[in-house]
Design an enzyme around this catalytic site. Structure first.
Site, mmCIF file in Angstrom:
data_model
loop_
_atom_site.group_PDB
_atom_site.id
_atom_site.type_symbol
_atom_site.label_atom_id
_atom_site.label_comp_id
_atom_site.label_asym_id
_atom_site.label_seq_id
_atom_site.Cartn_x
_atom_site.Cartn_y
_atom_site.Cartn_z
ATOM 1 N N SER A 273 3.482 -63.467 42.646
ATOM 2 C CA SER A 273 3.962 -64.837 42.700
ATOM 3 C C SER A 273 4.244 -65.316 41.277
ATOM 4 O O SER A 273 3.627 -64.862 40.323
ATOM 5 C CB SER A 273 2.898 -65.721 43.356
ATOM 6 O OG SER A 273 3.119 -67.082 43.066
ATOM 7 N N ARG A 312 45.394 -67.988 72.728
ATOM 8 C CA ARG A 312 45.009 -67.874 71.324
ATOM 9 C C ARG A 312 43.928 -68.908 71.026
ATOM 10 O O ARG A 312 44.032 -70.064 71.445
ATOM 11 C CB ARG A 312 46.202 -68.119 70.385
ATOM 12 C CG ARG A 312 45.912 -67.851 68.902
ATOM 13 C CD ARG A 312 45.795 -66.346 68.585
ATOM 14 N NE ARG A 312 47.112 -65.744 68.489
ATOM 15 C CZ ARG A 312 47.594 -64.896 69.400
ATOM 16 N NH1 ARG A 312 46.868 -64.551 70.460
ATOM 17 N NH2 ARG A 312 48.784 -64.370 69.273
#
Length: 445
Positions: A273, A312
């Site tokens: 960390s 489409r």
């Protein structure tokens, strides 16, 4: 957008390098040249037309910045691509280029060509994960650990059985991805409204020929607004993501400080960390899970966009492109990490045995009572077991040794027989048989 910080860490570097604007333009060139070739073979175009087109329509000749700038105006990159391509051609070849095709034919087919090698690489990574997972499973076929349900200790299993579950989940997903990669990446060629306008007699034949030419699947019909092929791709990616994430989640939980049964290998990037140097964070698991979250979101998006209007899509088709490519690259990246995780996972059998003893034998109360009832009254056996496991948990002593301190047990039962009866290894169910069954099943894939 700062992609190198926010998106790229969860993707495959090799995949990103292979999916560039240049790559997509090359794929569109390949589609157009293949389309010309099958039309030439069918006698629609004059002999030699394809070769002449191929000499001019090459990816390096396109203005990528110009394509990007004009894509928004046309709604897709094929429109400026065709415009630039025709500008590269002599006048006599321009009418032979893009014959009978529509923009979606080019974009959909180019997408399939770009995704195919990436999905094939995912399958290669899955094969490596399977081999590494089998080695891990075999090494711990008989390593006892506690099984957990609803995040609580339940009954003993073996770590090998847990790995077998991981591998079978991943294998089932792999089969889906393999089937989609092999049979579900379809060529697209339907023309302006999907009925091969201008090719009434031989449109379907040209589709079949184009599929062969490009090494893609041949659909029964054009799939301009039938997005089932795209849904199948997304679903197969999502299934593999679930399989990978299951492993990452289990590993991360088992790697918690208080549990400590496994640790990520350094090869996944496991590290500290920024503010707590003592930590060994499961960052590989985090990357896998972060990628999975995004892949699952893409699957939802593809389903949401799946029903497209008329002949489409009105924005739905357009919404598929980037998330679909991202999902493949995210899966490829997560599988690269998963392979390293399975190859180098640090397993701590001592911690597993320690955790089996945390409840002072409570998880073996049933088997202990059944065993003791062979020698003493069952109700008395239950009372002694209850007292013993409370003492064992509170005093951090062996459950069997506390039982043996009771005269009525010590005098009636062989100590070694009792110790064996409450040894967690004797109560792992069919763990070893499941490992053997998985091993046979994997070989048959």
């Amino acid at each position: 957008m700062p992609d190198p910080f926010l998106r790229h860490p969860f993707m495959s570097t090799a995949g990103r390098d292979a999916c560039t604007p240049q790559t997509f333009v090359a794929a569109m060139c390949r589609v157009e040249i293949a389309l010309a070739q099958v039309q030439e073979n069918a006698g629609v175009l004059a002999s030699g037309t394809t070769q002449a087109i191929a000499e001019h329509v090459v990816a390096d000749a396109f203005d990528l910045d110009g394509l990007a700038a004009e894509t928004a105006d046309g709604g897709n990159v094929a429109i400026p691509f065709v415009r630039q391509a025709k500008a590269l051609l002599p006048d006599e070849l321009r009418t032979s280029f893009h014959g009978g095709a529509t923009s979606q034919d080019i974009v959909d087919t180019a997408l399939m060509l770009v995704l195919k090698p990436r999905m094939e690489h995912c399958l290669e990574l899955l094969a490596q994960c399977r081999a590494d997972g089998i080695a891990l499973m075999d090494a711990h076929e008989s390593t006892p650990m506690v099984g957990r349900t609803l995040m609580q200790q339940a009954l003993p299993i073996t770590f090998g059985a847990k790995v077998a579950q991981w591998l079978w989940g991943l294998a089932q997903a792999e089969q889906r991805l393999a089937a989609t990669t092999r049979d579900g990446l379809f060529v697209q060629f339907g023309g302006p409204v999907g009925v091969h306008t201008g090719f009434a007699e031989n449109g379907p034949d040209l589709v079949e020929a184009l599929a062969v030419e490009l090494g893609l699947g041949c659909p029964v019909l054009p799939w301009h607004t039938d997005r089932q092929p795209v849904l199948a791709i997304g679903d197969s990616l999502g299934a593999v993501a679930v399989g990978a994430e299951k492993i990452a989640l289990d590993v991360a939980l088992m790697a918690q400080t208080e549990i400590g049964e496994v640790s990520e290998p350094a090869s996944t990037g496991a590290g500290g960390s920024s503010s707590m140097p003592h930590k060994r964070n499961p960052v590989g698991c985090a990357r896998i899970r972060a990628a999975a979250r995004q892949i699952h979101a893409t699957v939802g998006l593809l389903h949401n966009a799946g029903a497209q209007p008329m002949e489409r899509g009105l924005g739905e088709w357009h919404a598929e492109w980037a998330p679909l490519v991202d999902a493949v690259l995210l899966l490829e990246g997560s599988l690269e990490t998963l392979q390293l995780l399975l190859e180098g996972l640090d397993v701590h059998p001592g911690a597993m045995r320690r955790n089996l003893a945390l409840t002072g034998g409570a998880i073996l109360a049933g088997p202990a009572i059944t065993f003791l009832a062979r020698y003493i009254d069952r109700d008395r056996a239950a009372a002694l077991v209850q007292s013993a496991h409370q003492s064992a948990a509170g005093e951090h002593r062996e459950f069997a040794e506390i039982l043996l301190e009771q005269p009525e047990i010590h005098d009636a039962i062989d100590p070694q027989e009792l110790r064996a009866a409450v040894d967690p290894s004797a109560h792992v169910g069919a763990s070893r048989a499941q490992v053997a069954r998985l091993r046979r099943a994997i070989k048959s894939l």
